[in-house]
Every structure is written in C-alpha cells, then in structure tokens.
Scaffold this active site. Structure first.
Site, PDB file in Angstrom:
ATOM      1  N   SER A  25       0.789  -1.203  -0.065  1.00 31.87           N
ATOM      2  CA  SER A  25       0.078   0.090  -0.212  1.00 31.87           C
ATOM      3  C   SER A  25       0.513   1.179  -0.068  1.00 31.87           C
ATOM      4  CB  SER A  25      -1.014  -0.370   1.018  1.00 31.87           C
ATOM      5  OG  SER A  25      -1.316   1.277   1.336  1.00 31.87           O
ATOM      6  N   HIS A  34      -1.205  -0.888  -4.881  1.00 37.28           N
ATOM      7  CA  HIS A  34      -2.640  -0.696  -3.580  1.00 37.28           C
ATOM      8  C   HIS A  34      -2.436   0.310  -3.495  1.00 37.28           C
ATOM      9  CE1 HIS A  34      -6.058  -2.403  -1.084  1.00 37.28           C
ATOM     10  NE2 HIS A  34      -5.498  -1.462  -0.039  1.00 37.28           N
ATOM     11  N   HIS A  39      -8.259   1.034  -3.890  1.00 35.74           N
ATOM     12  CA  HIS A  39      -9.079   1.139  -2.966  1.00 35.74           C
ATOM     13  C   HIS A  39      -9.549   1.907  -2.427  1.00 35.74           C
ATOM     14  CE1 HIS A  39      -9.358  -0.401   1.819  1.00 35.74           C
ATOM     15  NE2 HIS A  39     -10.543  -0.482   1.141  1.00 35.74           N
ATOM     16  N   GLY A  71      -8.333   3.627   7.780  1.00 39.45           N
ATOM     17  CA  GLY A  71      -7.671   5.402   8.076  1.00 39.45           C
ATOM     18  C   GLY A  71      -6.434   5.304   8.091  1.00 39.45           C
ATOM     19  N   GLY A 118      -1.722   3.427   8.050  1.00 38.42           N
ATOM     20  CA  GLY A 118      -1.076   2.469   8.163  1.00 38.42           C
ATOM     21  C   GLY A 118      -0.360   2.222   9.279  1.00 38.42           C
ATOM     22  N   ASP A 129      -6.650  -6.755   4.962  1.00 38.59           N
ATOM     23  CA  ASP A 129      -5.429  -5.343   4.265  1.00 38.59           C
ATOM     24  C   ASP A 129      -5.570  -4.630   5.905  1.00 38.59           C
ATOM     25  OD1 ASP A 129      -5.986  -2.188   2.535  1.00 38.59           O
ATOM     26  OD2 ASP A 129      -4.370  -3.223   4.067  1.00 38.59           O
ATOM     27  N   GLY A 130      -4.875  -4.437   6.199  1.00 38.99           N
ATOM     28  CA  GLY A 130      -4.326  -4.002   7.638  1.00 38.99           C
ATOM     29  C   GLY A 130      -3.275  -4.520   9.194  1.00 38.99           C
ATOM     30  N   GLY A 131      -2.146  -4.593   9.431  1.00 41.37           N
ATOM     31  CA  GLY A 131      -1.745  -5.179  10.021  1.00 41.37           C
ATOM     32  C   GLY A 131      -0.881  -6.376   9.418  1.00 41.37           C
ATOM     33  N   GLY A 160       1.468  -2.097   4.010  1.00 42.13           N
ATOM     34  CA  GLY A 160       2.246  -0.538   3.961  1.00 42.13           C
ATOM     35  C   GLY A 160       3.199  -0.744   4.616  1.00 42.13           C
ATOM     36  N   SER A 161       3.008  -0.952   6.147  1.00 48.40           N
ATOM     37  CA  SER A 161       4.307  -0.519   6.871  1.00 48.40           C
ATOM     38  C   SER A 161       5.021  -1.645   6.690  1.00 48.40           C
ATOM     39  CB  SER A 161       3.635   0.287   8.420  1.00 48.40           C
ATOM     40  OG  SER A 161       2.898  -0.754   9.109  1.00 48.40           O
TER      41      SER A 161
HETATM   42  C1  DX5 Z   1      -5.452   1.589   6.136  1.00 47.38           C
HETATM   43  C2  DX5 Z   1      -5.155   0.582   4.831  1.00 47.38           C
HETATM   44  C3  DX5 Z   1      -4.928  -0.085   4.473  1.00 47.38           C
HETATM   45  C4  DX5 Z   1      -3.344   0.448   5.006  1.00 47.38           C
HETATM   46  C5  DX5 Z   1      -2.125  -0.611   5.505  1.00 47.38           C
HETATM   47  O1  DX5 Z   1      -7.129   2.391   6.007  1.00 47.38           O
HETATM   48  O2  DX5 Z   1      -6.647   0.367   3.458  1.00 47.38           O
HETATM   49  O3  DX5 Z   1      -4.418  -0.676   2.592  1.00 47.38           O
HETATM   50  O4  DX5 Z   1      -2.893   1.343   3.877  1.00 47.38           O
HETATM   51  O5  DX5 Z   1      -1.406  -0.261   5.859  1.00 47.38           O
HETATM   52  P1  DX5 Z   1      -0.752  -1.179   7.424  1.00 47.38           P
HETATM   53  O6  DX5 Z   1      -0.023  -2.634   6.042  1.00 47.38           O
HETATM   54  O7  DX5 Z   1       0.490  -0.627   7.401  1.00 47.38           O
HETATM   55  O8  DX5 Z   1      -1.622  -1.730   8.017  1.00 47.38           O
HETATM   56 ZN    ZN Z   2      -5.810  -0.548   1.575  1.00 49.11          ZN
END
Ligand code: DX5
Ligand code: ZN
Length: 218
Positions: free
Chosen positions: A9, A34, A67, A143, A145, A174-176, A196-197
C-alpha cells in the site's frame, strides 16, 4: 494452489515521491500496487483523488488496485476508471446500493471489489458475491497504516473463503499484515495480502533492496 500475491500500500510510501516509490516496489517484487483513497468522511483521514491516481498510472506496470474508502462512491467511479484503475474496491458500508455500485464499476471497465470493515458480517456480501472479482477483508479499522492486526478477522477470512467456493474471486486482506500475521490469513484462504508499513519500513527509494527483503519476508 493459490499463488499468494503481495500488494504494497503506497499509503506508507513517501508522499513526495510516489512515482519513484511505485517503480521501486515493483522492481523489488510487488505483485500489485494498492492505492488507498480516503475522503475524510467515510474514514477519518484524507489522501488523494482521481488526479493523483491518474499520475500514478504510468508508473504502475503490474496492477493498480484502488481501495475506495469514500462515501458516496458512485459519483467517482467514472473518474477512477478513467484515471486507470485496474480494480476498484468499494466498501459495503459506504451506501445503500452496493449491488448497483459494483455493477457500475464493471460497466466502467474495471474489475469490481467489495470490502468489509472489521465490524461488518460476511452476510453483508452474500448477495453480491456473484458480481465481484475480489473481496477485501479489512483486518484493521480503515484510515491509517501501521495499526495492529485484528485477530477476529482470521475467522472471517475463512468464512469468506467458504462463501467464495470455486468462484474466480480474489480474497484480499488489508491491515496489520506482517510476517507473523500473514500466515494466519493465508491459511484461512487469503490469496492477496496488502501491506504498507511492513513493506516500506526501513527502506527508501535510495534503499529499495529493503523493500524487496520486506516483501519476501511476508
Ligand atoms: C488502511 C488501508 C490499508 C493500510 C495498510 O485504511 O486500507 O491498506 O494502508 O497499512 P498497514 O499494512 O501498515 O496496516
Ligand atoms: Zn487499503
């Protein structure tokens, strides 16, 4: 065998260098890119819209996985399709007419995805499973990352897997997502992992090999 795809992301990328960042993650093994669109209404954050997504497009050689964390969705579908989105994912919670929204995404020439927030039951998408190409299960509240993975969503991924059956529908989580949480959602049936992170941490466009190591570790 469902080959697992990694979709970094760019919400966690350098906001002053999206083109270079996109080229870097793709060179380092990203399967999809993403793109997290946030409107400051559906989610408590604001990122970018169709003009930015159109600017990303020439740098994306794989798949631009958009997204939409926005409400309403329908007025913007055309613009994101014209901006070059390959996949447009809408949240089932974003309005009263998710079936019409998904039809409109396909009518605009894009693959259609439907997303569920952590508090939304799988039943909410039972009546649209036959008109989507992808189900996006949120494992954080959307909302931002860098949030912590919500464990209860692993069971939901397994339920989505059951609902999908042998339909050609991607299950994206998606997320964590990290090397620790990824195996759990893959075992439950996910085939596309957004991170993302976990991908961008410690790296930069000058240190892209870190992105590659992070992607391979997931
Ligand atoms: C959150 C986004 C995710 C986020 C994921 O609202 O939809 O795509 O960027 O970031 P990480 O992988 O750091 O949780
Ligand atoms: Zn996302």
């Amino acid at each position: 065998d469902r080959s697992i795809k990694i979709a970094p992301s760019i919400l966690s990328a350098d906001f002053a260098n999206f083109g270079a960042e996109i080229r870097a993650i793709e060179a380092q093994g990203a399967d999809w890119v993403h793109v997290d669109v946030m409107d400051g209404h559906f989610v408590p954050n604001l990122t970018f819209g169709p003009p930015a997504v159109a600017a990303f497009r020439p740098h994306v050689k794989t798949v631009m996985d958009v997204h939409l964390m926005i409400a309403p969705v329908d007025p913007y579908i055309e613009a994101f399709a014209r901006a070059g989105a390959d996949i447009i994912t809408a949240h089932v919670e974003a309005g009263p007419h998710i079936h019409r929204t998904l039809q409109a995404i396909r009518a605009a020439g894009c693959k259609a995805g439907v997303s569920l927030n952590p508090g939304t039951p799988v039943e909410a998408i039972e009546n649209v499973i036959d008109i989507v190409d992808l189900v996006l299960v949120m494992s954080v509240n959307p909302g931002f990352g860098g949030q912590s993975f919500i464990e209860s969503q692993v069971e939901k991924v397994a339920r989505v897997r059951q609902l999908v059956g042998d339909r050609p529908v991607h299950i994206e989580v998606d997320g964590g997502i990290t090397p620790v949480t990824a195996p759990k959602v893959v075992a439950a049936g996910a085939d596309v992992l957004v991170a993302g992170s976990a991908v961008f941490k410690g790296g930069s466009v000058d240190r892209p090999e870190i992105y590659g190591a992070n992607i391979r570790a997931i």
